[in-house]
Design a protein around this motif. Structure first.
Motif, short mmCIF file in Angstrom:
data_model
loop_
_atom_site.label_atom_id
_atom_site.label_comp_id
_atom_site.label_asym_id
_atom_site.label_seq_id
_atom_site.Cartn_x
_atom_site.Cartn_y
_atom_site.Cartn_z
N THR A 144 0.86 -1.19 0.00
CA THR A 144 0.00 0.00 0.00
C THR A 144 0.89 1.23 0.00
O THR A 144 2.05 1.18 0.42
N GLN A 145 0.31 2.35 -0.45
CA GLN A 145 1.02 3.63 -0.37
C GLN A 145 0.50 4.46 0.80
O GLN A 145 1.05 5.51 1.10
N ASP A 146 -0.59 3.99 1.44
CA ASP A 146 -1.16 4.72 2.56
C ASP A 146 -1.55 3.73 3.66
O ASP A 146 -2.62 3.13 3.62
N VAL A 171 9.23 5.67 -8.52
CA VAL A 171 10.43 6.19 -7.89
C VAL A 171 10.09 7.44 -7.08
O VAL A 171 9.34 8.32 -7.55
N GLY A 172 10.61 7.52 -5.87
CA GLY A 172 10.34 8.66 -5.00
C GLY A 172 9.13 8.47 -4.12
O GLY A 172 8.84 9.31 -3.26
N GLN A 173 8.38 7.41 -4.32
CA GLN A 173 7.19 7.13 -3.52
C GLN A 173 7.52 6.09 -2.43
O GLN A 173 8.24 5.14 -2.67
N ARG A 174 6.97 6.31 -1.23
CA ARG A 174 7.15 5.34 -0.16
C ARG A 174 6.04 4.29 -0.24
O ARG A 174 4.87 4.62 -0.36
N TYR A 175 6.44 3.03 -0.16
CA TYR A 175 5.50 1.91 -0.16
C TYR A 175 5.62 1.13 1.14
O TYR A 175 6.72 1.00 1.70
N TRP A 176 4.49 0.61 1.59
CA TRP A 176 4.45 -0.27 2.75
C TRP A 176 4.16 -1.68 2.27
O TRP A 176 3.36 -1.89 1.35
N PHE A 177 4.80 -2.63 2.91
CA PHE A 177 4.64 -4.03 2.53
C PHE A 177 4.31 -4.87 3.77
O PHE A 177 4.72 -4.54 4.89
N ALA A 194 6.40 -3.11 6.83
CA ALA A 194 7.68 -2.42 6.75
C ALA A 194 7.66 -1.58 5.48
O ALA A 194 7.02 -1.94 4.48
N SER A 195 8.33 -0.44 5.51
CA SER A 195 8.26 0.49 4.37
C SER A 195 9.61 0.75 3.75
O SER A 195 10.66 0.53 4.37
N ARG A 196 9.55 1.31 2.53
CA ARG A 196 10.78 1.65 1.79
C ARG A 196 10.45 2.74 0.78
O ARG A 196 9.45 2.66 0.07
N MET A 197 11.32 3.74 0.73
CA MET A 197 11.21 4.76 -0.30
C MET A 197 11.85 4.21 -1.56
O MET A 197 13.01 3.78 -1.55
N VAL A 198 11.10 4.21 -2.65
CA VAL A 198 11.59 3.62 -3.90
C VAL A 198 12.59 4.55 -4.57
O VAL A 198 12.35 5.75 -4.68
#
Length: 199
Positions: A144-146, A171-177, A194-198
């Motif tokens: 998810t992005q939110d 790219v530049g968007q944070r995603y949660w997994f 857990a999240s990561r900025m792409v």
């Protein structure tokens, strides 16, 4: 031990040969004859030890061979009993044999732990890894992005190992997994996101 004994015998013979008739050692103590006698006794014991070792190896191999033959014979008899009994547990047990127990079903699996998203090999890619769950047949991944909107989680894909890569991300968007283990009893709960900025 036997190899050491052989080296000692050779060393004793070398000393006896070198000291016999040697004017520098007119009266060896102990005498060379006593050294020679002990060398002969050690040689005899060495020969007996080698023979006993060989006999032991032969007897051990015979035991292994007969053991294997007995196992094979019992395997054939067990196959006959299984066939003749039609798989009836009571009839099988009446032959003095045990019935193979069915494996206990595995219940719901726990949530995978230690989800770790890192930069992928390609732009717009995130590599994910987590601790494998025992008895898991596969894993279900969502993103998810939110994270504040529960309904925003979407299924990404399934995999059979404790790691995978997700590509095509912005790219530049944070995603949660988050990931859940799937077993014989179905899908278990999702682990901590857990999240990561792409990049």
């Amino acid at each position: 031990m036997l190899t050491v004994s052989l080296l000692i015998i050779q060393f004793m013979q070398q000393i006896v040969d070198a000291m016999t008739g040697n004017a520098s050692y007119p009266t060896p103590a102990p005498t060379l004859s006593s050294v020679t006698n002990k060398m002969i006794a050690l040689g005899s014991a060495y020969t007996d030890g080698q023979a006993a070792r060989l006999e032991s190896l032969q007897k051990t191999q015979t035991l292994v061979d007969v053991d294997t033959e007995a196992d094979d014979l019992l395997g054939l008899l067990a196959a006959y009993v299984d066939n003749a009994s039609g798989g009836d547990a009571t009839v099988i047990q009446s032959a003095g044999m045990q019935v193979r127990s069915e494996p206990a079903p595995v219940g719901p699996l726990p949530a995978p732990e230690n989800l770790r998203p890192v930069e992928g090999e390609m732009p717009g890619e995130v590599a994910l890894q987590w601790n494998p769950v025992s008895n898991a047949k596969s894993y279900s991944l969502q993103q998810t992005q939110d994270i504040t909107v529960p309904a925003s989680w979407v299924h990404v894909l399934n995999c059979t190992k404790g790691k995978l890569s997700v590509s095509g991300l912005t790219v530049g968007q944070r995603y949660w997994f988050r990931v859940a283990a799937v077993g014989s009893a179905g899908q278990g709960p999702f682990g901590e996101p857990a999240s990561r900025m792409v990049t």
